[in-house]
Motif scaffolding. Structure first.
Motif, PDB file in Angstrom:
ATOM      1  N   ASN A  13     -30.618  34.781  36.334  1.00 34.25           N
ATOM      2  CA  ASN A  13     -30.955  34.427  34.963  1.00 34.25           C
ATOM      3  C   ASN A  13     -31.892  33.226  34.904  1.00 34.25           C
ATOM      4  OD1 ASN A  13     -29.691  36.357  33.477  1.00 34.25           O
ATOM      5  ND2 ASN A  13     -28.607  34.880  32.187  1.00 34.25           N
ATOM      6  N   LEU A  14     -31.579  32.242  35.739  1.00 38.49           N
ATOM      7  CA  LEU A  14     -32.417  31.052  35.794  1.00 38.49           C
ATOM      8  C   LEU A  14     -33.828  31.425  36.220  1.00 38.49           C
ATOM      9  CD1 LEU A  14     -30.555  28.121  37.526  1.00 38.49           C
ATOM     10  CD2 LEU A  14     -31.750  28.066  35.348  1.00 38.49           C
ATOM     11  N   LEU A  15     -33.912  32.311  37.212  1.00 35.69           N
ATOM     12  CA  LEU A  15     -35.223  32.693  37.718  1.00 35.69           C
ATOM     13  C   LEU A  15     -35.994  33.478  36.662  1.00 35.69           C
ATOM     14  CD1 LEU A  15     -34.400  33.583  41.399  1.00 35.69           C
ATOM     15  CD2 LEU A  15     -35.508  31.548  40.482  1.00 35.69           C
ATOM     16  N   ARG A  16     -35.271  34.266  35.915  1.00 36.80           N
ATOM     17  CA  ARG A  16     -35.945  35.002  34.857  1.00 36.80           C
ATOM     18  C   ARG A  16     -36.507  34.018  33.822  1.00 36.80           C
ATOM     19  NH1 ARG A  16     -32.285  38.687  32.368  1.00 36.80           N
ATOM     20  NH2 ARG A  16     -32.306  39.709  34.375  1.00 36.80           N
ATOM     21  N   MET A  17     -35.690  33.027  33.511  1.00 32.19           N
ATOM     22  CA  MET A  17     -36.142  32.029  32.555  1.00 32.19           C
ATOM     23  C   MET A  17     -37.333  31.265  33.116  1.00 32.19           C
ATOM     24  SD  MET A  17     -33.978  29.019  30.702  1.00 32.19           S
ATOM     25  CE  MET A  17     -34.787  27.989  29.467  1.00 32.19           C
ATOM     26  N   ALA A  18     -37.270  30.951  34.430  1.00 27.73           N
ATOM     27  CA  ALA A  18     -38.366  30.222  35.066  1.00 27.73           C
ATOM     28  C   ALA A  18     -39.646  31.037  35.007  1.00 27.73           C
ATOM     29  CB  ALA A  18     -37.997  29.912  36.507  1.00 27.73           C
ATOM     30  N   GLY A  19     -39.525  32.314  35.366  1.00 25.56           N
ATOM     31  CA  GLY A  19     -40.698  33.186  35.337  1.00 25.56           C
ATOM     32  C   GLY A  19     -41.289  33.238  33.936  1.00 25.56           C
ATOM     33  N   PHE A  20     -40.414  33.310  32.983  1.00 23.62           N
ATOM     34  CA  PHE A  20     -40.857  33.403  31.593  1.00 23.62           C
ATOM     35  C   PHE A  20     -41.546  32.119  31.148  1.00 23.62           C
ATOM     36  CE2 PHE A  20     -40.280  34.073  27.031  1.00 23.62           C
ATOM     37  CZ  PHE A  20     -40.664  35.404  26.966  1.00 23.62           C
ATOM     38  N   ASP A  69     -35.431  29.918  24.154  1.00 24.76           N
ATOM     39  CA  ASP A  69     -34.290  29.181  23.594  1.00 24.76           C
ATOM     40  C   ASP A  69     -33.001  29.961  23.808  1.00 24.76           C
ATOM     41  OD1 ASP A  69     -36.131  27.367  22.842  1.00 24.76           O
ATOM     42  OD2 ASP A  69     -36.120  27.869  20.701  1.00 24.76           O
ATOM     43  N   LYS A  70     -33.132  31.258  23.570  1.00 20.82           N
ATOM     44  CA  LYS A  70     -31.956  32.104  23.724  1.00 20.82           C
ATOM     45  C   LYS A  70     -31.456  32.089  25.171  1.00 20.82           C
ATOM     46  CE  LYS A  70     -31.959  36.624  22.414  1.00 20.82           C
ATOM     47  NZ  LYS A  70     -32.587  37.686  21.620  1.00 20.82           N
ATOM     48  N   LEU A  71     -32.415  32.185  26.099  1.00 20.19           N
ATOM     49  CA  LEU A  71     -32.044  32.146  27.511  1.00 20.19           C
ATOM     50  C   LEU A  71     -31.357  30.839  27.863  1.00 20.19           C
ATOM     51  CD1 LEU A  71     -35.014  33.763  29.444  1.00 20.19           C
ATOM     52  CD2 LEU A  71     -32.592  34.312  29.721  1.00 20.19           C
ATOM     53  N   GLU A  72     -31.875  29.750  27.315  1.00 20.88           N
ATOM     54  CA  GLU A  72     -31.280  28.454  27.628  1.00 20.88           C
ATOM     55  C   GLU A  72     -29.811  28.431  27.188  1.00 20.88           C
ATOM     56  OE1 GLU A  72     -32.447  25.134  25.272  1.00 20.88           O
ATOM     57  OE2 GLU A  72     -31.716  23.667  26.729  1.00 20.88           O
ATOM     58  N   ILE A  73     -29.598  28.891  25.949  1.00 23.33           N
ATOM     59  CA  ILE A  73     -28.225  28.901  25.428  1.00 23.33           C
ATOM     60  C   ILE A  73     -27.328  29.776  26.294  1.00 23.33           C
ATOM     61  CG2 ILE A  73     -26.820  29.687  23.483  1.00 23.33           C
ATOM     62  CD1 ILE A  73     -29.158  28.771  21.672  1.00 23.33           C
ATOM     63  N   GLU A  74     -27.898  30.924  26.647  1.00 21.81           N
ATOM     64  CA  GLU A  74     -27.109  31.860  27.447  1.00 21.81           C
ATOM     65  C   GLU A  74     -26.724  31.253  28.798  1.00 21.81           C
ATOM     66  OE1 GLU A  74     -29.010  35.755  27.775  1.00 21.81           O
ATOM     67  OE2 GLU A  74     -27.979  35.945  29.698  1.00 21.81           O
ATOM     68  N   GLN A 131     -44.228  43.196  26.982  1.00 28.71           N
ATOM     69  CA  GLN A 131     -44.441  42.220  25.925  1.00 28.71           C
ATOM     70  C   GLN A 131     -43.146  41.666  25.332  1.00 28.71           C
ATOM     71  OE1 GLN A 131     -47.708  41.065  25.005  1.00 28.71           O
ATOM     72  NE2 GLN A 131     -48.064  42.129  26.922  1.00 28.71           N
ATOM     73  N   SER A 132     -42.059  41.927  25.992  1.00 30.00           N
ATOM     74  CA  SER A 132     -40.840  41.269  25.534  1.00 30.00           C
ATOM     75  C   SER A 132     -39.886  41.161  26.709  1.00 30.00           C
ATOM     76  CB  SER A 132     -40.186  42.056  24.405  1.00 30.00           C
ATOM     77  OG  SER A 132     -39.562  43.197  24.932  1.00 30.00           O
ATOM     78  N   LEU A 133     -39.071  40.156  26.668  1.00 26.93           N
ATOM     79  CA  LEU A 133     -38.161  39.961  27.772  1.00 26.93           C
ATOM     80  C   LEU A 133     -36.965  40.902  27.631  1.00 26.93           C
ATOM     81  CD1 LEU A 133     -37.594  38.053  30.231  1.00 26.93           C
ATOM     82  CD2 LEU A 133     -36.075  36.844  28.669  1.00 26.93           C
ATOM     83  N   PRO A 134     -36.725  41.703  28.633  1.00 25.98           N
ATOM     84  CA  PRO A 134     -35.565  42.588  28.511  1.00 25.98           C
ATOM     85  C   PRO A 134     -34.277  41.768  28.665  1.00 25.98           C
ATOM     86  CG  PRO A 134     -36.575  42.840  30.648  1.00 25.98           C
ATOM     87  CD  PRO A 134     -37.369  41.798  29.919  1.00 25.98           C
ATOM     88  N   LEU A 135     -33.574  41.629  27.623  1.00 31.66           N
ATOM     89  CA  LEU A 135     -32.343  40.834  27.672  1.00 31.66           C
ATOM     90  C   LEU A 135     -31.128  41.753  27.633  1.00 31.66           C
ATOM     91  CD1 LEU A 135     -32.658  37.619  25.528  1.00 31.66           C
ATOM     92  CD2 LEU A 135     -32.034  37.837  27.903  1.00 31.66           C
ATOM     93  N   THR A 136     -31.199  42.761  28.501  1.00 33.20           N
ATOM     94  CA  THR A 136     -30.116  43.730  28.444  1.00 33.20           C
ATOM     95  C   THR A 136     -28.827  43.202  29.054  1.00 33.20           C
ATOM     96  OG1 THR A 136     -31.130  44.608  30.403  1.00 33.20           O
ATOM     97  CG2 THR A 136     -31.454  45.837  28.376  1.00 33.20           C
TER      98      THR A 136
END
Lengths: 218, 297, 286
Positions: free
Chosen positions: A15-22, A53-58, B23-28
């Motif tokens: 999850n962290l890596l996904r957030m980092a990539g993003f 923001d959502k990722l951070e909260i998650e 174009q969007s993050l898959p948050l599945t």
């Protein structure tokens, strides 16, 4: 012994890596919006921030649960607390990217002041720092993180240089003041990004070596 | 740590690349840790194993459980925590009709197991106990039996004679109890020759061999060292894929680590019952809060 | 300092006195056994030879002969007694430890203890009334019944004790597996306590092997081989009794020898018991 907890930690890392990539992507897109004068891309960066923001909260929520339920110790404890810090830093980098995107939109309303040279250079440094600090995280290379910390100086230098240059522009021609202020703001944002990258690097050293190297040359 | 945490960078870049395309993050991925837990955690209680309705239990004059009602979800781990003498063991033993074996015990209320009243007039408690297995605090492999015999005893003494079937069930049960690799070379040694942690897993295998729907565990790791305890806890995580597990523990951390739902008992009453993460991060009740933070109990 | 050392000395004296006393008492237990054995061996060993174990008693006047019929008779009587005593005793013990209610158990235990104290001659009378009178004659059956009755209370109590020693955890574990009660008792509880039960049975056997009184008017004794259990049968204690009160020297010697053999039999049983119990403590039950 393979623990279920390990799977949970791996999920957290993912999850962290996904957030980092993003985050990296947001910074890149904000700069692209600036350099290529692309309003649409700038708007997208702004919109994407909600996801970050959502990722951070998650991530933070996950960390709190892991702390409460697993009572982690040693490396596990450092990893989870650092994950919480990392998510914060990444989120702020994202905010800086949004700021850059806003500046880009304003700059795009006026003709180009001059071909951008120093900003892209600064951006390259700042992005490199993010990238390398995250690499240090992924590949467990605290030495790479240490090296990132040293590079912050260069970004600061470039920022000051740009400041002086833009100040002289403004003195020469008051019509450029808005554009120069926007560019100064972008430079400032990039400088902040580099600072966050430095923080990440410091966290990585703590994560892998258990040593706190913050605020040592102040 | 490195081994488990080294998710390759491709994931990080992969994520970025994917978002560029879509174009969007898959948050599945749901926000709960551990993919497999999601079904039970993410959704409200899907299937109910036990429905307990105003249950009260007595030992002589002493009322150990007071008018207790709750639902225990299937294929999940429900932990029961609380200070000594709070009625948690009594409650557990009422779930497989072991409470009534104590001289002078009484019970009132209803318990339904997958809809069937286990205290119904025509119900044979022996058959209920076959469906609801139990593992005790002190590991108790039968001393006169080998490892093999210990695992198959529940089947043999219930009339299963087919040797091939017995061998199959034994291997399956030992594998599920994560003991097969350690004992398959010497199945004919006495069950008591194993180490404490192994003996407890042998008891789990013995309970699993009769293929129950539910596994009750009464402080299964309280007599074990930390490593053996971890093994049992890991095992519980594996078993909940197939079994409904109810575990009584005086070790709060254990409840936190290995359960999906936690019920806090105090003085024979149910004080709080919620998802484990809720109970341990933000309990609704002051008494629960005091207990999980170690302020009393 | 001084007082404390004087106190210490006083304590030492007390300690020495007590250990000296208990040592003396312990020796008093061993000494008779040693004396009896010594006397038996000196008096009886001379008469023991191969014939003693293989031949019937010779008529008065002829030297030699043996007690083969009495040895076999004693073993037969033990076997018959066990047929009654072991199942009733063991199952009674199982009832006490596994099933009985408190009130009922109290009465059974009380009964067993009283029966244990009943003089053995009374058992002889009981068997006489129950078996000898209806069958119209002394018989091995009657002797077996008398001895069997004597075994019951002994075995009941030892069986109960050893079954109670089986940890409750095993019963609970078995119940939780959904195993029927009777199978649990038979194949888990009794199996776990098997050594203890056998020990109890052997001790009861050793206890009744030397009984004379209940056999006097039940088994009666026999100078010849008994071909049917309905007939009177010889037994070592009876034979010893008969020979000992006879006026013949040769018979006296044979009586000593018989006593020695009887003691050795009981000795062997006891040693067997020791072996069984020792293994139990070092073995499976941890």
């Amino acid at each position: 012994m393979e623990r279920h907890f390990d799977q949970e930690l791996a999920d957290l890392k993912e999850n962290l890596l996904r957030m980092a990539g993003f985050t990296e992507q947001s910074v890149a897109q904000a700069l692209k919006a600036l350099v290529q004068r692309d309003d649409a891309l700038a708007k997208k960066v702004d919109a994407d921030d909600a996801t970050l923001d959502k990722l951070e909260i998650e991530i933070d929520d996950r960390c709190i649960k892991l702390l409460a339920l697993r009572q982690p110790t040693a490396t596990d404890l450092r990893f989870i607390t650092m994950a919480m810090r990392l998510s914060g830093e990444l989120e702020r980098i994202g905010d800086q990217a949004v700021n850059i995107a806003h500046r880009a939109e304003e700059l795009n309303r006026e003709p180009l002041l001059k071909p951008l040279v120093d900003i892209p250079r600064m951006a390259e440094h700042a992005q490199g720092m993010i990238h390398d600090s995250l690499d240090a995280f992924v590949y467990a290379k605290p030495n790479l993180a240490r090296e990132v910390i040293k590079r912050d100086e260069k970004v600061d230098l470039l920022n000051r240089q740009l400041h002086r240059e833009l100040t002289s522009f403004m003195i020469e021609d008051p019509h450029t003041i808005t554009r120069c202020l926007n560019l100064m703001s972008v430079a400032h944002n990039l400088e902040r990004i580099a600072d966050h990258a430095t923080n990440i690097a410091e966290d990585i050293v703590y994560l892998y070596e258990g040593r706190d190297i913050r605020h040592q040359n102040e | 740590m490195n081994a488990s945490l080294t998710v390759t960078q491709s994931k990080r870049e992969g994520a970025a690349v994917k978002t560029k395309e879509s174009q969007s993050l898959p948050l599945t991925r749901p926000a709960t840790p551990g993919g497999k837990e999601t079904t039970s955690r993410g959704t409200p209680v899907s299937e109910v194993a036990f429905e307990v309705d105003s249950l009260s239990c007595w030992f002589g004059q002493h009322q150990a459980v007071q008018d207790l009602s709750l639902q225990i979800p299937a294929k999940a781990v429900t932990a029961i925590i609380g200070p000594s003498g709070c009625g948690k063991s009594t409650f557990l033993r009422s779930l497989n009709r072991m409470h009534e074996l104590v001289r002078g015990s009484r019970l009132r209320g209803q318990i339904r197991l997958f809809g069937e009243n286990i205290y119904g007039p025509r119900i044979d408690p022996t058959l209920i106990r076959r469906r609801v297995g139990m593992v005790f605090q002190k590991s108790n492999p039968f001393p006169t039996m080998s490892i093999r015999e210990n695992v198959t005893v529940g089947l043999r003494l219930n009339g299963v004679r087919n040797h091939i079937a017995l061998e199959e069930r034994m291997e399956k049960a030992l594998r599920m109890a994560a003991l097969w690799e350690e004992v398959n070379e010497h199945l004919d040694r006495p069950g008591t020759s194993l180490s404490g942690g192994q003996q407890q897993r042998l008891c789990i295998a013995r309970a699993l061999a009769v293929q129950p729907d539910v596994l009750l565990m009464d402080e299964p790791a309280s007599a074990l060292d930390p490593i053996a305890t971890t093994k049992i806890e890991e095992l519980i995580q594996e078993l909940k894929k197939d079994y409904t597990i109810v575990i009584v523990t005086h070790n709060m951390q254990q409840a936190a680590r290995c359960s999906d739902y936690t019920a806090f008992f105090y003085m024979g009453r149910l004080i709080e019952y919620d998802k484990t993460d809720k109970v341990f991060t933000n309990p609704s009740n002051k008494q629960t809060e005091d207990y999980v933070t170690g302020r009393f109990g | 300092m001084n007082t404390s050392s004087r106190y210490h000395a006083w304590r030492k004296v007390k300690n020495l006195t007590m250990s000296g006393l208990s040592f003396t008492c312990a020796t008093l237990v061993i000494a008779p056994l040693g004396l009896v054995l010594f006397y038996l061996i000196t008096a009886g060993a001379g008469a023991i030879d191969w014939h003693f174990f293989t031949q019937l008693p010779k008529p008065v006047g002829e030297t030699g002969g043996g007690m083969a019929n009495a040895i076999v008779g004693t073993l037969t009587l033990l076997g018959l007694a066990s047929l009654i005593g072991v199942p009733v005793g063991v199952l009674g013990g199982v009832y006490l430890s596994e099933y009985g209610g408190e009130r009922m158990n109290w009465w059974i235990r009380f009964g067993a203890d009283v029966l244990n104290g009943v003089p053995s001659i009374v058992w002889g009378i009981v068997a006489y009334t129950l078996v000898v009178v209806p069958l119209k004659g002394f018989s091995a059956y009657a002797g077996g019944v008398a001895l069997g009755f004597m075994m019951i209370p002994l075995i009941i109590r030892t069986t109960e004790e050893v079954l109670l020693l089986v940890p409750n955890g095993y019963r609970e574990a078995a119940l939780a597996l959904g195993i029927p009660r009777w199978r649990i008792n038979l194949q888990i509880v009794m199996k776990t306590a098997l050594r203890g039960i056998v020990t109890g049975v052997l001790l009861a056997g050793a206890r009744i092997a030397g009984e004379t009184a209940p056999l006097l008017f039940t088994a009666f004794g026999n100078r010849f081989w008994t071909h049917h259990l309905k007939d009177p049968i010889a037994a070592l204690p009876l034979q010893i009794f008969t020979y000992a009160i006879s006026p013949y020297d040769d018979w006296h010697r044979q009586a000593w020898a018989g006593a020695l053999v009887l003691i050795l039999m009981i000795f062997l049983i006891n040693i067997g018991v020791r072996a069984l119990t020792r293994e139990r403590f070092s073995g499976a039950t941890r």
